[in-house]
Design a protein around this motif. Structure first.
Motif, PDB file in Angstrom:
ATOM      1  N   GLU A 170      -0.658   0.704   0.730  1.00  0.00           N
ATOM      2  CA  GLU A 170      -1.266   1.591   1.726  1.00  0.00           C
ATOM      3  C   GLU A 170      -0.654   2.982   1.652  1.00  0.00           C
ATOM      4  OE1 GLU A 170      -2.329  -1.808   5.117  1.00  0.00           O
ATOM      5  OE2 GLU A 170      -0.913  -0.196   5.581  1.00  0.00           O
ATOM      6  N   LYS A 171       0.656   3.021   1.546  1.00  0.00           N
ATOM      7  CA  LYS A 171       1.322   4.325   1.462  1.00  0.00           C
ATOM      8  C   LYS A 171       0.951   5.040   0.172  1.00  0.00           C
ATOM      9  CE  LYS A 171       5.626   6.619   2.528  1.00  0.00           C
ATOM     10  NZ  LYS A 171       6.994   6.482   3.047  1.00  0.00           N
ATOM     11  N   GLU A 172       0.770   4.266  -0.888  1.00  0.00           N
ATOM     12  CA  GLU A 172       0.402   4.834  -2.190  1.00  0.00           C
ATOM     13  C   GLU A 172      -0.959   5.522  -2.135  1.00  0.00           C
ATOM     14  OE1 GLU A 172      -1.208   2.961  -6.394  1.00  0.00           O
ATOM     15  OE2 GLU A 172       0.298   1.846  -5.270  1.00  0.00           O
ATOM     16  N   VAL A 173      -1.947   4.893  -1.475  1.00  0.00           N
ATOM     17  CA  VAL A 173      -3.309   5.441  -1.493  1.00  0.00           C
ATOM     18  C   VAL A 173      -3.630   6.315  -0.281  1.00  0.00           C
ATOM     19  CG1 VAL A 173      -4.190   3.558  -2.904  1.00  0.00           C
ATOM     20  CG2 VAL A 173      -4.330   3.380  -0.420  1.00  0.00           C
ATOM     21  N   LEU A 174      -2.933   6.098   0.851  1.00  0.00           N
ATOM     22  CA  LEU A 174      -3.228   6.868   2.067  1.00  0.00           C
ATOM     23  C   LEU A 174      -2.170   7.905   2.409  1.00  0.00           C
ATOM     24  CD1 LEU A 174      -4.509   3.986   4.405  1.00  0.00           C
ATOM     25  CD2 LEU A 174      -5.897   5.633   3.123  1.00  0.00           C
ATOM     26  N   GLY A 175      -0.937   7.678   1.909  1.00  0.00           N
ATOM     27  CA  GLY A 175       0.159   8.581   2.248  1.00  0.00           C
ATOM     28  C   GLY A 175       0.940   8.101   3.455  1.00  0.00           C
ATOM     29  N   PHE A 176       0.454   7.028   4.110  1.00  0.00           N
ATOM     30  CA  PHE A 176       1.139   6.420   5.255  1.00  0.00           C
ATOM     31  C   PHE A 176       0.658   4.974   5.369  1.00  0.00           C
ATOM     32  CE2 PHE A 176      -2.538   8.910   6.615  1.00  0.00           C
ATOM     33  CZ  PHE A 176      -3.328   7.949   7.214  1.00  0.00           C
ATOM     34  N   THR A 177       1.288   4.203   6.244  1.00  0.00           N
ATOM     35  CA  THR A 177       0.913   2.797   6.395  1.00  0.00           C
ATOM     36  C   THR A 177       0.058   2.593   7.639  1.00  0.00           C
ATOM     37  OG1 THR A 177       2.957   2.316   7.615  1.00  0.00           O
ATOM     38  CG2 THR A 177       2.997   2.001   5.223  1.00  0.00           C
ATOM     39  N   ILE A 178      -0.862   1.631   7.552  1.00  0.00           N
ATOM     40  CA  ILE A 178      -1.771   1.307   8.649  1.00  0.00           C
ATOM     41  C   ILE A 178      -1.427  -0.051   9.255  1.00  0.00           C
ATOM     42  CG2 ILE A 178      -4.159   0.681   9.191  1.00  0.00           C
ATOM     43  CD1 ILE A 178      -3.816   3.622   9.010  1.00  0.00           C
ATOM     44  N   SER A 179      -1.117  -1.034   8.403  1.00  0.00           N
ATOM     45  CA  SER A 179      -0.912  -2.407   8.860  1.00  0.00           C
ATOM     46  C   SER A 179       0.334  -2.577   9.714  1.00  0.00           C
ATOM     47  CB  SER A 179      -0.826  -3.358   7.662  1.00  0.00           C
ATOM     48  OG  SER A 179      -2.015  -3.321   6.915  1.00  0.00           O
TER      49      SER A 179
END
Length: 221
Positions: A170-179
């Motif tokens: 998530e951090k790799e593709v969004l720049g932050f985590t969601i889960s």
């Protein structure tokens, strides 16, 4: 000075009385971690770029903020437009097969499926992220050969990737985590014991912090 003061008061008003709209617009221009933390502190739910709800940018809808498809690194910009246009024209996607059948003939490829998977966009289709990632190539191949083959394609059942791996992707593709975050289970204890957050650090002070080390680099000088 008067203009800046007026603008500051207007933004403060919007932030207090229309926080969903305020933050969804703000994040489209700058998705700093400080803003994301502010959203959490206000109890606003931030959801990933769900395939049936997300738009190109951040939006607010029914009390939550959705991350936009445009935030997904590596996702073909043309594919984003094709997904949104197909959904707007013919309704929500009822399942994974329906999504792929309706996207046949578009520019979507294996890497796009993987990026959407890492961002959590396909989570509610009933398959875990490891299954979607592993079967991405066969699904795209079946899609290219037509709907009947796609309907018959079986997705191999595989155990879900670990929480740390999901968060890393998530951090790799969004720049932050969601889960979530690995230390979310300790958040109440951290607040209770008065640990200092990074956003509250000031110069020349001794602080107590809760941190997680995820990598170490040795440098020779």
């Amino acid at each position: 000075a008067v203009a800046y003061s007026k603008l500051a008061f207007e933004m403060a008003y919007l932030k207090i009385y229309f926080p969903l709209e305020f933050f969804s617009v703000l994040l489209n221009y700058d998705s700093k971690n400080a803003y994301l933390q502010d959203i959490k502190n206000k109890g606003i739910k931030l959801l990933g770029p769900d395939i049936n709800h997300a738009e190109r940018g951040f939006i607010s809808d029914k009390g939550v903020i959705y991350v936009g498809f445009g935030k997904i690194k590596g996702l073909n910009r043309k594919v984003i437009n094709e997904i949104v246009e197909e959904r707007n024209s013919h309704g929500l996607f009822s399942g994974l097969t329906d999504f792929l059948q309706r996207m046949a003939g578009s520019d979507i490829g294996e890497s796009d499926i993987i990026q959407l998977t890492y961002a959590g966009s396909l989570d509610h289709f009933g398959y875990n992220r490891q299954e979607l990632k592993t079967n991405a190539a066969s699904l795209i191949t079946a899609m290219e050969f037509g709907g009947s083959l796609l309907s018959e394609t079986k997705i191999s059942a595989i155990g879900e990737m670990s929480l740390l791996d999901r968060l890393a992707h998530e951090k790799e593709v969004l720049g932050f985590t969601i889960s979530g975050h690995p230390i979310d289970s300790l958040r109440k204890e951290i607040v209770k014991k008065g640990y200092t957050q990074i956003n509250d650090l000031k110069a020349d002070q001794i602080v107590k912090m809760a941190v997680m080390i995820d990598s170490i680099r040795t440098t020779r000088d």
